[in-house]
Write an enzyme that holds these catalytic residues in place. Structure first.
Site, mmCIF file in Angstrom:
data_model
loop_
_atom_site.group_PDB
_atom_site.id
_atom_site.type_symbol
_atom_site.label_atom_id
_atom_site.label_comp_id
_atom_site.label_asym_id
_atom_site.label_seq_id
_atom_site.Cartn_x
_atom_site.Cartn_y
_atom_site.Cartn_z
ATOM 1 N N LYS A 70 26.458 32.949 -21.695
ATOM 2 C CA LYS A 70 26.217 33.784 -22.499
ATOM 3 C C LYS A 70 26.727 35.346 -22.421
ATOM 4 C CE LYS A 70 22.749 37.008 -20.513
ATOM 5 N NZ LYS A 70 22.742 38.150 -20.950
ATOM 6 N N SER A 71 27.022 35.783 -23.402
ATOM 7 C CA SER A 71 27.642 37.129 -23.390
ATOM 8 C C SER A 71 27.340 38.043 -24.524
ATOM 9 C CB SER A 71 28.943 37.370 -22.930
ATOM 10 O OG SER A 71 29.711 38.653 -22.744
ATOM 11 N N VAL A 72 27.539 39.295 -24.555
ATOM 12 C CA VAL A 72 27.320 39.874 -26.099
ATOM 13 C C VAL A 72 28.879 40.694 -26.125
ATOM 14 C CG1 VAL A 72 24.767 40.401 -25.974
ATOM 15 C CG2 VAL A 72 26.202 42.095 -24.831
ATOM 16 N N ASP B 47 21.841 28.073 -28.230
ATOM 17 C CA ASP B 47 20.635 27.650 -27.380
ATOM 18 C C ASP B 47 19.899 28.876 -27.526
ATOM 19 O OD1 ASP B 47 19.427 25.890 -25.017
ATOM 20 O OD2 ASP B 47 19.105 28.025 -24.519
ATOM 21 N N ASN C 163 35.075 32.802 -22.299
ATOM 22 C CA ASN C 163 34.284 31.629 -21.695
ATOM 23 C C ASN C 163 34.370 30.379 -22.648
ATOM 24 O OD1 ASN C 163 32.930 33.159 -19.743
ATOM 25 N ND2 ASN C 163 31.258 33.735 -20.970
ATOM 26 N N ILE D 214 25.895 26.558 -20.986
ATOM 27 C CA ILE D 214 25.710 27.435 -22.069
ATOM 28 C C ILE D 214 25.731 28.957 -21.547
ATOM 29 C CG2 ILE D 214 24.298 25.924 -23.641
ATOM 30 C CD1 ILE D 214 21.740 27.131 -22.147
ATOM 31 N N HIS E 158 9.791 24.394 -22.089
ATOM 32 C CA HIS E 158 10.646 25.464 -21.577
ATOM 33 C C HIS E 158 10.353 25.453 -19.966
ATOM 34 C CE1 HIS E 158 12.655 29.699 -22.163
ATOM 35 N NE2 HIS E 158 12.987 28.985 -21.019
ATOM 36 N N TYR F 202 12.602 34.150 -25.767
ATOM 37 C CA TYR F 202 13.566 35.279 -25.836
ATOM 38 C C TYR F 202 13.522 36.243 -27.063
ATOM 39 C CZ TYR F 202 16.232 31.482 -23.236
ATOM 40 O OH TYR F 202 16.481 30.426 -22.335
ATOM 41 N N LYS G 44 12.868 26.166 -27.506
ATOM 42 C CA LYS G 44 11.909 25.929 -26.625
ATOM 43 C C LYS G 44 10.703 26.285 -26.831
ATOM 44 C CE LYS G 44 15.780 26.671 -23.435
ATOM 45 N NZ LYS G 44 16.499 27.835 -24.253
#
Length: 273
Positions: free
Chosen positions: A231-233, A46, A241, A229, A109, A51, A76
């Site tokens: 998120k992480s880096v 997503d 997750n 959804i 969005h 972004y 979006k």
């Protein structure tokens, strides 16, 4: 690890219930983050024009070696691009940045009711859907009154409403409205930007089950029927997750988590943006 289940959208398209978000992931980190997610097993990604990481996401899709048909890609249209013609142009621009021929899901969005352009924007999304350029269309951050206007005036019912949703903002009435109209609710900020993870209710459930608080919250979303959804880096967190299918919350757990709802937002109120 058990596979991710799919939810069936109201037009018959299947969407993974657990996906990977890239909000606030810089473009120069997005490729590695998405590649890590795809390696773990995520197949839904997503992103959004806002972004500014669609190019990085697109590079990961290209480098992954995974067939495009096995991925579910969402983007979006941003507020400044709302309107019929500008939405069509924004869609083309997102495809170009991502390096793909179509999106699986395209969302408005924010409703930005003060500008009152989301109906023209929806008409553009309907056109993209009718032309086979996108597989499903939906909205994000829409309240029932925003959705009702679309239901009253247009033919296509949104497939998804992506909203801020976590234990401290459970949005039960909005989820009920979505469900009553065949709209899947998708949760952004599902962990409330990690601020809920030290709550004693969640930590006690996590300790009993031998999992983390984040895994408890993601499992809660799944058992409510939400698409989610995180998120992480960080590769370890990305994998953690995803590992939320080997345990189940009890009815007592769900009732305890329900008590955490305080209406606290981490992001803007859709009526005020």
């Amino acid at each position: 690890m058990e596979p991710v289940l799919n939810v069936t959208l109201n037009n018959g398209v299947e969407m993974p219930q657990l996906g990977f978000g890239v909000f606030k992931v810089p473009d120069n980190q997005a490729t590695d983050a998405v590649l890590s997610a795809l390696e773990v097993g995520y197949r839904s990604i997503d992103t959004a024009a806002l972004y500014r990481n669609e190019p990085g996401v697109g590079k990961a899709i290209a480098q992954s070696g995974i067939a495009r048909g096995e991925l579910f890609v969402t983007s979006k249209v941003w507020n400044s691009d709302q309107g019929y013609d500008s939405t069509l142009a924004a869609y083309d621009a997102s495809l170009a940045r991502l390096g793909v021929d179509y999106l699986d899901l395209y969302l408005i969005h924010w409703p930005t009711p003060a500008r009152d352009l989301y109906r023209d924007t929806w008409r553009a999304l309907e056109s993209l859907l009718a032309d086979g350029r996108v597989r499903a269309i939906g909205v994000s951050n829409f309240h029932p009154e925003h959705i009702q206007r679309l239901l009253d005036e247009y033919d296509v019912v949104p497939a998804v409403n992506q909203i801020e949703l976590h234990p401290e903002l459970q949005q039960a009435q909005l989820r009920e409205f979505d469900a009553a109209h065949g709209i899947v609710t998708e949760a952004w900020s599902p962990l409330a930007r990690a601020t809920v993870l030290t709550d004693p209710v969640l930590t006690s459930i996590a300790e009993r089950l031998g999992v983390t608080s984040a895994q408890v919250v993601l499992r809660w979303h799944l058992q409510l029927g939400n698409v989610v959804i995180p998120k992480s880096v960080r590769p370890a967190r990305i994998a953690e997750n995803f590992d939320v299918f080997g345990f189940e919350l009890t009815e007592a757990d769900l009732k305890q988590i329900a008590t955490l709802d305080g209406g606290r937002r981490t992001g803007p109120d859709p009526d005020q943006l």
